[in-house]
Design a protein around this motif. Structure first.
Motif, PDB file in Angstrom:
ATOM      1  N   LEU A 168       0.877  -0.821  -0.006  1.00 22.85           N
ATOM      2  CA  LEU A 168       0.098   0.073  -0.148  1.00 22.85           C
ATOM      3  C   LEU A 168       0.927   1.588  -0.102  1.00 22.85           C
ATOM      4  N   ASP A 169       1.078   1.569  -1.096  1.00 17.92           N
ATOM      5  CA  ASP A 169       2.111   3.125  -1.964  1.00 17.92           C
ATOM      6  C   ASP A 169       0.738   4.614  -1.770  1.00 17.92           C
ATOM      7  N   PRO A 170       0.678   5.372  -0.133  1.00 16.83           N
ATOM      8  CA  PRO A 170       0.066   6.400  -0.749  1.00 16.83           C
ATOM      9  C   PRO A 170      -0.029   6.942  -1.780  1.00 16.83           C
ATOM     10  N   GLN A 171       1.599   7.331  -2.781  1.00 17.22           N
ATOM     11  CA  GLN A 171       1.633   7.956  -2.814  1.00 17.22           C
ATOM     12  C   GLN A 171       1.364   7.973  -4.946  1.00 17.22           C
ATOM     13  N   LEU A 172       0.348   6.193  -4.737  1.00 17.87           N
ATOM     14  CA  LEU A 172      -0.307   5.846  -5.950  1.00 17.87           C
ATOM     15  C   LEU A 172      -1.320   6.233  -6.181  1.00 17.87           C
ATOM     16  N   THR A 173      -1.962   6.643  -4.982  1.00 20.11           N
ATOM     17  CA  THR A 173      -3.549   7.538  -5.214  1.00 20.11           C
ATOM     18  C   THR A 173      -3.758   8.417  -4.928  1.00 20.11           C
ATOM     19  N   LEU A 174      -2.737   9.596  -5.114  1.00 16.02           N
ATOM     20  CA  LEU A 174      -2.653  10.825  -5.193  1.00 16.02           C
ATOM     21  C   LEU A 174      -3.188  11.801  -6.013  1.00 16.02           C
ATOM     22  N   THR A 175      -3.131  11.156  -7.290  1.00 12.51           N
ATOM     23  CA  THR A 175      -4.005  11.339  -8.595  1.00 12.51           C
ATOM     24  C   THR A 175      -5.789  11.078  -8.676  1.00 12.51           C
ATOM     25  N   LEU A 176      -5.828  10.559  -7.170  1.00 12.96           N
ATOM     26  CA  LEU A 176      -7.480   9.716  -7.967  1.00 12.96           C
ATOM     27  C   LEU A 176      -8.579  11.255  -8.004  1.00 12.96           C
ATOM     28  N   PRO A 177      -9.579  11.806  -8.772  1.00 13.35           N
ATOM     29  CA  PRO A 177      -9.933  12.802  -8.675  1.00 13.35           C
ATOM     30  C   PRO A 177     -11.063  12.633  -7.407  1.00 13.35           C
ATOM     31  N   PRO A 178     -11.335  14.014  -7.103  1.00 11.13           N
ATOM     32  CA  PRO A 178     -12.165  13.847  -6.169  1.00 11.13           C
ATOM     33  C   PRO A 178     -13.740  12.757  -6.150  1.00 11.13           C
ATOM     34  N   LEU A 179     -14.367  12.537  -7.077  1.00  9.97           N
ATOM     35  CA  LEU A 179     -15.357  12.170  -7.287  1.00  9.97           C
ATOM     36  C   LEU A 179     -15.067  10.379  -6.840  1.00  9.97           C
ATOM     37  N   LEU A 180     -14.425  10.020  -7.893  1.00  9.68           N
ATOM     38  CA  LEU A 180     -13.755   9.389  -7.423  1.00  9.68           C
ATOM     39  C   LEU A 180     -12.918   8.233  -5.844  1.00  9.68           C
ATOM     40  N   TYR A 238     -10.430  10.862   7.319  1.00 13.79           N
ATOM     41  CA  TYR A 238      -9.394  11.414   6.352  1.00 13.79           C
ATOM     42  C   TYR A 238      -9.898  11.345   4.927  1.00 13.79           C
ATOM     43  N   LEU A 239     -11.627  10.737   4.895  1.00 16.83           N
ATOM     44  CA  LEU A 239     -11.880  11.581   3.755  1.00 16.83           C
ATOM     45  C   LEU A 239     -11.736  12.417   3.666  1.00 16.83           C
ATOM     46  N   PRO A 240     -12.857  13.122   4.452  1.00 18.49           N
ATOM     47  CA  PRO A 240     -12.668  14.590   3.551  1.00 18.49           C
ATOM     48  C   PRO A 240     -11.253  14.926   3.315  1.00 18.49           C
ATOM     49  N   PRO A 241     -10.532  15.014   4.159  1.00 23.53           N
ATOM     50  CA  PRO A 241      -9.084  15.705   4.035  1.00 23.53           C
ATOM     51  C   PRO A 241      -8.264  15.303   2.091  1.00 23.53           C
ATOM     52  N   CYS A 242      -9.156  14.421   2.207  1.00 24.27           N
ATOM     53  CA  CYS A 242      -8.162  13.907   0.834  1.00 24.27           C
ATOM     54  C   CYS A 242      -9.055  14.380  -0.239  1.00 24.27           C
ATOM     55  N   ILE A 243     -10.570  14.394   0.435  1.00 20.67           N
ATOM     56  CA  ILE A 243     -11.217  15.780  -1.000  1.00 20.67           C
ATOM     57  C   ILE A 243     -10.689  16.944  -0.975  1.00 20.67           C
ATOM     58  N   GLN A 244     -10.524  17.544   0.373  1.00 18.18           N
ATOM     59  CA  GLN A 244      -9.712  18.522   0.625  1.00 18.18           C
ATOM     60  C   GLN A 244      -8.609  18.654  -0.402  1.00 18.18           C
ATOM     61  N   ASP A 245      -7.847  17.999   0.147  1.00 16.25           N
ATOM     62  CA  ASP A 245      -6.542  17.922  -1.065  1.00 16.25           C
ATOM     63  C   ASP A 245      -6.632  17.157  -1.129  1.00 16.25           C
ATOM     64  N   GLY A 246      -5.966  17.109  -2.365  1.00 17.17           N
ATOM     65  CA  GLY A 246      -5.410  15.054  -2.827  1.00 17.17           C
ATOM     66  C   GLY A 246      -4.144  14.854  -2.591  1.00 17.17           C
ATOM     67  N   ASN A 247      -3.817  15.503  -1.876  1.00 20.08           N
ATOM     68  CA  ASN A 247      -1.585  15.230  -2.480  1.00 20.08           C
ATOM     69  C   ASN A 247      -1.669  15.187  -0.926  1.00 20.08           C
ATOM     70  N   ASN A 248      -3.310  15.440   0.197  1.00 17.95           N
ATOM     71  CA  ASN A 248      -2.364  14.953   1.544  1.00 17.95           C
ATOM     72  C   ASN A 248      -2.280  13.582   1.781  1.00 17.95           C
ATOM     73  N   ILE A 249      -0.481  12.900   1.823  1.00 14.44           N
ATOM     74  CA  ILE A 249      -0.530  11.888   1.667  1.00 14.44           C
ATOM     75  C   ILE A 249      -0.838  11.153   2.972  1.00 14.44           C
ATOM     76  N   ASN A 250      -0.544  11.517   4.209  1.00 12.61           N
ATOM     77  CA  ASN A 250      -0.826  11.064   5.161  1.00 12.61           C
ATOM     78  C   ASN A 250      -2.282  10.674   5.271  1.00 12.61           C
ATOM     79  N   ALA A 251      -3.597  11.876   4.886  1.00 15.52           N
ATOM     80  CA  ALA A 251      -4.813  11.176   4.652  1.00 15.52           C
ATOM     81  C   ALA A 251      -5.481   9.828   3.620  1.00 15.52           C
ATOM     82  N   ARG A 252      -4.597  10.158   2.654  1.00 16.05           N
ATOM     83  CA  ARG A 252      -4.491   9.249   1.085  1.00 16.05           C
ATOM     84  C   ARG A 252      -4.356   7.951   1.956  1.00 16.05           C
ATOM     85  N   GLY A 253      -3.222   8.054   2.604  1.00 14.14           N
ATOM     86  CA  GLY A 253      -2.274   6.595   3.624  1.00 14.14           C
ATOM     87  C   GLY A 253      -3.517   5.576   3.912  1.00 14.14           C
TER      88      GLY A 253
END
Lengths: 392, 141
Positions: free
Chosen positions: A179-191, A230-245
């Motif tokens: 599980l590498d959170p870097q790989l989910t940084l580019t997921l668009p908000p709706l997805l 952590y889902l809301p922060p992922c939507i606010q900032d897709g590059n939030n690697i902590n939240a993505r992880g």
């Protein structure tokens, strides 16, 4: 949460988890060696390649990557798996590495069967038919929702029959998930929102399944905490690697939970409206979840209310001292609020769903296998229709 | 009340009769088409010296052949379910749900799993009705 004195269950979750930013390149080679493998075929899809998510991983493997099979469509099929397995066999692969979402991971799971057993995937339609370990599989997920990286289920389209087939085999559970959170940084908000709500639905339904058990419940409760935080922060900032992880961890834990405890009414209704109106699975789960929770609570069964009160605690909207019914209702309200916070669709009509569609979907829901796992016994089609109408 | 030795033709006939008499089954199973072969692996320690092969056939709420058969006949089943004796006994006594047994690998199923999932109520009802047959199990003797 109380369980019967006669509680007995089997919990299965053999996948090794490697978590961390950059782990997909840093840890892959050593995990491959630890499995005694040296010739990998990478399975991915054109979108992942285009997004540049697989390039560094393939480069890291160097000569240990003997081929890349990227011909995987959004809904994989028996023909795709057969082609992928033939490609891997021709390359002399001794391990499959999947980089992608559910369709890619399911393709790789099924390729592993054919690499070990030979033949055509159509011969393996069924449940628990395999009797020995299959070709090793390392998963590197690029979404956070399906939990496919730890489950032993694959869904594959049979174009000959014009329907999906299910393959359920303990031996197709991936050996390792990186599980590498870097790989989910580019997921668009709706997805991000819809896959996140898929994970939330897995977790809540695992808690309220007829087959619930304490280990899955533990996984599910923590997954609920993580998604709500952590889902809301992922939507606010897709590059939030902590939240993505944290969302990746939530999806994985929810995957373990639902695969052991199974899913219920939300999935029955989401599958059905998805089939009729072509709404993406995560979105239909997200829309139906609070309405189905409300339906289950309204039965007034104290055990059901207690479970939802526990869910409310995990969601952070209740404490242990709160009156259970009020806490359970607070859980429903919080799911509605979460959907609004993350910009998730709230109603089926946003996808053009009409009364005629829900009539068809209600019939399908009554015939969906997941409905029998629901904690509240669904008496008939009218009850399902009532829930759909509220969500319309 | 009559009792029947498990895995005998008389036992199958009694089970078939229970299903045929059930109005609830007729309603639930109105969409089910096709046969289910059941294979119980040998377990000499439980008085099951050889594998047991059974063939059951269902059609839109009706029941057709219910037979003790040979291995070749089971291979003609639309679905083939296989398991150890102890598991079959647990399922037949409803100590273990059929769906759970399949998911956990305690029983194996060959065939269209999506069809079974869609018709899981039919599967459960058939097993419910088996529990109404007074059964003497090989290891109870």
């Amino acid at each position: 949460m109380a369980y019967d004195n006669s509680l007995s269950f089997v919990y299965f979750g053999p996948t090794k988890i490697i978590f961390g930013s950059g782990s997909s390149t840093a840890e892959l080679e050593s995990e491959m060696s630890a499995l005694g493998c040296s010739r990998a075929v990478v399975v991915t899809d054109p979108g992942i390649i285009k997004a540049g998510l697989s390039e560094k991983i393939i480069k890291t493997l160097g000569d240990k990557c003997v081929g890349v099979f990227s011909d995987v469509p959004q809904d994989t099929g028996i023909d795709v798996v057969n082609r992928g397995a033939a490609f891997a066999r021709e390359k002399g692969a001794d391990i499959v590495i999947s980089i992608g979402g559910g369709s890619v991971i399911d393709t790789a799971k099924c390729m592993c069967i054919l690499l070990t057993e030979g033949g055509d995937l159509a011969n393996f339609e069924g449940i628990q038919l395999l009797t020995r370990p299959q070709t090793p599989h390392i998963v590197i997920p690029t979404t956070a929702g399906t939990g496919s990286e730890v489950t032993w289920i694959a869904v594959v389209f049979d174009r000959g029959k014009g329907q999906k087939i299910l393959i359920v085999e303990s031996y197709i559970t991936p050996r390792v998930a990186i599980l590498d959170p870097q790989l989910t940084l580019t997921l668009p908000p709706l997805l991000t929102a819809s896959t996140g709500m898929d994970a939330m639905t897995h977790a809540i339904e695992a808690m309220t399944s007829m087959h619930r058990e304490p280990i899955s419940a533990g996984m599910a409760l923590h997954a609920i905490r993580l998604v709500s935080t952590y889902l809301p922060p992922c939507i606010q900032d897709g590059n939030n690697i902590n939240a993505r992880g944290q969302m990746q961890l939530a999806a994985t834990m929810a995957g373990w939970a639902f695969c052991n405890s199974m899913v219920g009414l939300v999935h029955a209704m989401a599958h059905s409206i998805g089939a009729v109106s072509h709404i993406p699975h995560g979105v239909s789960c997200g829309i139906m979840l609070p309405y189905c929770m409300d339906y289950n609570i309204d039965d007034g069964e104290p055990e059901v209310i207690k479970i939802y009160a526990t869910v409310a605690q995990a969601l952070g909207v209740s404490t242990r001292n709160d009156e259970p019914k009020r806490a359970a209702k607070a859980a429903v309200k919080e799911i509605f609020d979460l959907l609004k916070r993350i910009g998730h669709p709230l109603k089926l009509s946003e996808f053009g769903v009409k009364e005629a569609d829900i009539l068809k979907a209600a019939d399908l829901s009554m015939a969906d296998g997941a409905i029998v796992n629901n904690i509240r016994y669904v008496l008939g089609k009218d009850e399902v229709l009532g829930i759909y109408r509220r969500a319309l | 009340m009559a009792t029947y030795n498990a895995f005998t033709q008389e036992w199958l006939d009694a089970w078939k009769q229970k299903i045929a008499e059930s109005q609830e089954y007729k309603e639930i199973a109105k969409d089910w088409e096709g046969s289910v072969a059941l294979i119980c692996n040998a377990d000499p320690s439980k008085n099951v010296p050889k594998p047991v092969y059974l063939f059951t056939d269902y059609w839109h709420g009706d029941v057709r052949d219910f037979l003790v058969c040979d291995e070749a006949k089971t291979q003609t089943g639309k679905f083939i379910m296989t398991g150890d004796y102890a598991r079959w006994k647990q399922v037949a006594k409803k100590e273990l749900g059929a769906t759970k047994a399949l998911m956990q690998g305690k029983l194996k199923l060959k065939g269209d799993l999506t069809y079974v999932v869609r018709n899981v109520k039919t599967v459960n009802k058939v097993i419910d009705l088996l529990t109404e047959v007074n059964t003497v199990w090989p290891d109870d003797v």
